[in-house]
Design an enzyme around this catalytic site. Structure first.
Site, mmCIF file in Angstrom:
data_model
loop_
_atom_site.group_PDB
_atom_site.id
_atom_site.type_symbol
_atom_site.label_atom_id
_atom_site.label_comp_id
_atom_site.label_asym_id
_atom_site.label_seq_id
_atom_site.Cartn_x
_atom_site.Cartn_y
_atom_site.Cartn_z
ATOM 1 N N TYR A 114 15.806 -15.695 28.730
ATOM 2 C CA TYR A 114 15.944 -14.240 28.807
ATOM 3 C C TYR A 114 17.368 -13.799 28.502
ATOM 4 O O TYR A 114 18.330 -14.345 29.060
ATOM 5 C CB TYR A 114 15.591 -13.737 30.219
ATOM 6 C CG TYR A 114 14.111 -13.811 30.508
ATOM 7 C CD1 TYR A 114 13.276 -12.750 30.172
ATOM 8 C CD2 TYR A 114 13.554 -14.946 31.082
ATOM 9 C CE1 TYR A 114 11.915 -12.825 30.411
ATOM 10 C CE2 TYR A 114 12.194 -15.027 31.321
ATOM 11 C CZ TYR A 114 11.382 -13.963 30.988
ATOM 12 O OH TYR A 114 10.039 -14.038 31.213
ATOM 13 N N ILE A 115 17.482 -12.791 27.633
ATOM 14 C CA ILE A 115 18.777 -12.206 27.277
ATOM 15 C C ILE A 115 18.738 -10.726 27.678
ATOM 16 O O ILE A 115 17.729 -10.051 27.424
ATOM 17 C CB ILE A 115 19.014 -12.303 25.740
ATOM 18 C CG1 ILE A 115 18.794 -13.738 25.210
ATOM 19 C CG2 ILE A 115 20.401 -11.774 25.371
ATOM 20 C CD1 ILE A 115 19.745 -14.779 25.719
ATOM 21 N N HIS A 124 22.162 -11.158 18.865
ATOM 22 C CA HIS A 124 23.513 -11.608 18.520
ATOM 23 C C HIS A 124 23.572 -13.128 18.435
ATOM 24 O O HIS A 124 24.645 -13.711 18.466
ATOM 25 C CB HIS A 124 24.526 -11.112 19.555
ATOM 26 C CG HIS A 124 24.827 -9.653 19.441
ATOM 27 N ND1 HIS A 124 24.123 -8.695 20.121
ATOM 28 C CD2 HIS A 124 25.749 -8.992 18.697
ATOM 29 C CE1 HIS A 124 24.601 -7.501 19.800
ATOM 30 N NE2 HIS A 124 25.589 -7.651 18.943
ATOM 31 N N LEU A 155 22.411 -15.339 20.733
ATOM 32 C CA LEU A 155 22.460 -16.100 21.993
ATOM 33 C C LEU A 155 21.169 -16.892 22.206
ATOM 34 O O LEU A 155 21.197 -18.049 22.638
ATOM 35 C CB LEU A 155 22.680 -15.164 23.187
ATOM 36 C CG LEU A 155 24.055 -14.498 23.288
ATOM 37 C CD1 LEU A 155 24.096 -13.575 24.502
ATOM 38 C CD2 LEU A 155 25.156 -15.547 23.398
ATOM 39 N N GLY A 156 20.025 -16.276 21.926
ATOM 40 C CA GLY A 156 18.737 -16.966 22.098
ATOM 41 C C GLY A 156 18.674 -18.205 21.216
ATOM 42 O O GLY A 156 18.277 -19.289 21.655
ATOM 43 N N ASN A 163 3.500 -10.662 23.932
ATOM 44 C CA ASN A 163 4.958 -10.552 23.750
ATOM 45 C C ASN A 163 5.302 -10.900 22.292
ATOM 46 O O ASN A 163 5.771 -11.987 21.970
ATOM 47 C CB ASN A 163 5.677 -11.478 24.737
ATOM 48 C CG ASN A 163 7.188 -11.272 24.750
ATOM 49 O OD1 ASN A 163 7.734 -10.613 23.868
ATOM 50 N ND2 ASN A 163 7.859 -11.830 25.752
ATOM 51 N N TYR A 219 10.156 -17.435 18.580
ATOM 52 C CA TYR A 219 9.887 -18.868 18.747
ATOM 53 C C TYR A 219 9.313 -19.473 17.461
ATOM 54 O O TYR A 219 9.604 -20.625 17.122
ATOM 55 C CB TYR A 219 8.920 -19.103 19.916
ATOM 56 C CG TYR A 219 9.513 -18.803 21.276
ATOM 57 C CD1 TYR A 219 10.751 -19.329 21.650
ATOM 58 C CD2 TYR A 219 8.858 -17.994 22.198
ATOM 59 C CE1 TYR A 219 11.306 -19.057 22.890
ATOM 60 C CE2 TYR A 219 9.395 -17.714 23.447
ATOM 61 C CZ TYR A 219 10.626 -18.251 23.783
ATOM 62 O OH TYR A 219 11.180 -17.988 25.004
HETATM 63 C C1 LIG Z 1 13.320 -13.561 22.659
HETATM 64 C C2 LIG Z 1 14.814 -13.576 23.028
HETATM 65 C C3 LIG Z 1 15.086 -14.672 24.043
HETATM 66 C C4 LIG Z 1 15.633 -13.854 21.772
HETATM 67 O O1 LIG Z 1 17.024 -13.851 22.151
HETATM 68 P P1 LIG Z 1 18.138 -13.221 21.203
HETATM 69 O O2 LIG Z 1 19.470 -13.559 21.749
HETATM 70 O O3 LIG Z 1 17.850 -11.803 20.933
HETATM 71 O O4 LIG Z 1 17.881 -14.135 19.912
HETATM 72 P P2 LIG Z 1 18.722 -14.192 18.560
HETATM 73 O O5 LIG Z 1 19.754 -13.140 18.542
HETATM 74 O O6 LIG Z 1 19.166 -15.595 18.409
HETATM 75 O O7 LIG Z 1 17.577 -13.889 17.510
HETATM 76 C C5 LIG Z 1 16.750 -12.723 17.687
HETATM 77 C C6 LIG Z 1 16.591 -11.976 16.399
HETATM 78 O O8 LIG Z 1 17.830 -11.379 16.062
HETATM 79 C C7 LIG Z 1 18.185 -11.746 14.745
HETATM 80 N N1 LIG Z 1 19.635 -11.854 14.773
HETATM 81 C C8 LIG Z 1 20.365 -12.876 15.273
HETATM 82 N N2 LIG Z 1 21.674 -12.611 15.117
HETATM 83 C C9 LIG Z 1 21.749 -11.387 14.535
HETATM 84 C C10 LIG Z 1 22.816 -10.548 14.154
HETATM 85 N N3 LIG Z 1 24.084 -10.916 14.314
HETATM 86 N N4 LIG Z 1 22.523 -9.335 13.630
HETATM 87 C C11 LIG Z 1 21.243 -8.940 13.468
HETATM 88 N N5 LIG Z 1 20.185 -9.693 13.810
HETATM 89 C C12 LIG Z 1 20.442 -10.902 14.330
HETATM 90 C C13 LIG Z 1 17.493 -13.045 14.501
HETATM 91 O O9 LIG Z 1 17.255 -13.248 13.124
HETATM 92 C C14 LIG Z 1 16.201 -12.883 15.274
HETATM 93 O O10 LIG Z 1 15.204 -12.238 14.524
HETATM 94 P P3 LIG Z 1 13.624 -12.527 14.846
HETATM 95 O O11 LIG Z 1 13.449 -12.602 16.344
HETATM 96 O O12 LIG Z 1 12.935 -11.364 14.246
HETATM 97 O O13 LIG Z 1 13.308 -13.845 14.220
HETATM 98 C C15 LIG Z 1 15.295 -12.217 23.578
HETATM 99 O O14 LIG Z 1 14.937 -11.210 22.670
HETATM 100 C C16 LIG Z 1 14.757 -11.881 24.940
HETATM 101 O O15 LIG Z 1 15.394 -12.165 25.941
HETATM 102 N N6 LIG Z 1 13.591 -11.213 24.977
HETATM 103 C C17 LIG Z 1 13.050 -10.729 26.222
HETATM 104 C C18 LIG Z 1 12.644 -11.848 27.129
HETATM 105 C C19 LIG Z 1 11.536 -12.642 26.559
HETATM 106 O O16 LIG Z 1 10.571 -12.112 26.030
HETATM 107 N N7 LIG Z 1 11.707 -13.959 26.715
HETATM 108 C C20 LIG Z 1 10.722 -14.878 26.323
HETATM 109 C C21 LIG Z 1 9.778 -15.060 27.467
HETATM 110 S S1 LIG Z 1 8.754 -16.410 27.093
#
Ligand SMILES: CC(C)(COP(=O)(O)OP(=O)(O)OC[C@H]1O[C@@H](n2cnc3c(N)ncnc32)[C@H](O)[C@@H]1OP(=O)(O)O)[C@@H](O)C(=O)NCCC(=O)NCCS
Length: 175
Positions: A98-99, A106, A108-109, A136, A143
């Protein structure tokens, strides 16, 4: 974003980890669930007692991501009997990832998934798996982009609400 750090949590991190757990879960699911179900889940899953027990379990690891010293997200990894389903001794579960909203998209995920893969490889667990709520869509897309494929489903209780999680798996290969 400037200074990003990843820390393996200990009992000393409990208070800020608990806040992060509650805030991120609420951010993600409050809009789709009743207040009653959310409250029941938050109280049960993130009580001081439960968090202390999970932080003390050698088969569970919490990794916290901080940006400029501010907690931004976390991941919980399980091996062995800490896994929420019987998958085998050579698998690792990402039980939570979770972020906080303001730190999403950014990278982190992606970085945390990379850390999970490194941990799995170090522990000789060639498969990582997780459960994600069937509705979701952003997380399922994320993923899938990270190389996970859907292999089944299980039931997840949010309060009294019976929900379906998709099981996704990824095989880890040595570079
Ligand atoms: C799913 C989750 C963990 C992803 O974490 P995140 O830090 O946003 O992941 P990232 O930044 O590495 O990647 C997310 C997206 O941003 C994009 N991205 C990464 N860096 C980027 C940047 N600098 N600028 C623009 N987009 C970017 C990635 O391409 C990715 O796109 P996609 O998801 O459409 O493939 C986060 O969105 C989250 O916490 N969601 C809510 C909780 C949740 O649902 N958790 C899973 C429960 S099982």
């Amino acid at each position: 974003m400037n200074d990003i750090t990843f820390t393996t949590c200990t009992l000393e991190d409990m208070d800020r980890l608990r806040s992060l757990c509650v805030d991120t879960f609420s951010d993600t699911f409050a809009k789709d669930n009743s207040t009653q179900d959310m409250d029941a889940y938050l109280e049960r899953s993130f009580s001081q007692e439960r968090m202390r027990s999970e932080l003390s379990n050698p088969e569970s690891t919490f990794i916290m991501a901080c940006v400029d010293g501010v907690p931004a997200g976390y991941m919980k990894l399980n091996t062995g009997r800490a896994q929420t389903e019987t998958m085998g001794d050579d698998t690792m579960e990402i039980e939570r990832l979770y972020i906080l909203n303001r730190f999403k998209r950014h990278g982190l995920g992606t970085a945390l998934i990379q850390q999970a893969e490194n941990a799995a490889m170090a522990q000789g667990a060639p498969t990582i798996w997780l459960g994600v709520w069937e509705h979701n869509e952003p997380a399922k897309r994320f993923y899938t982009r990270m190389g996970f494929i859907t292999t089944g489903q299980h039931v997840f209780m949010l309060g009294d609400d019976r929900q379906i999680d998709h099981i996704m798996r990824k095989g880890i290969q040595r570079a």
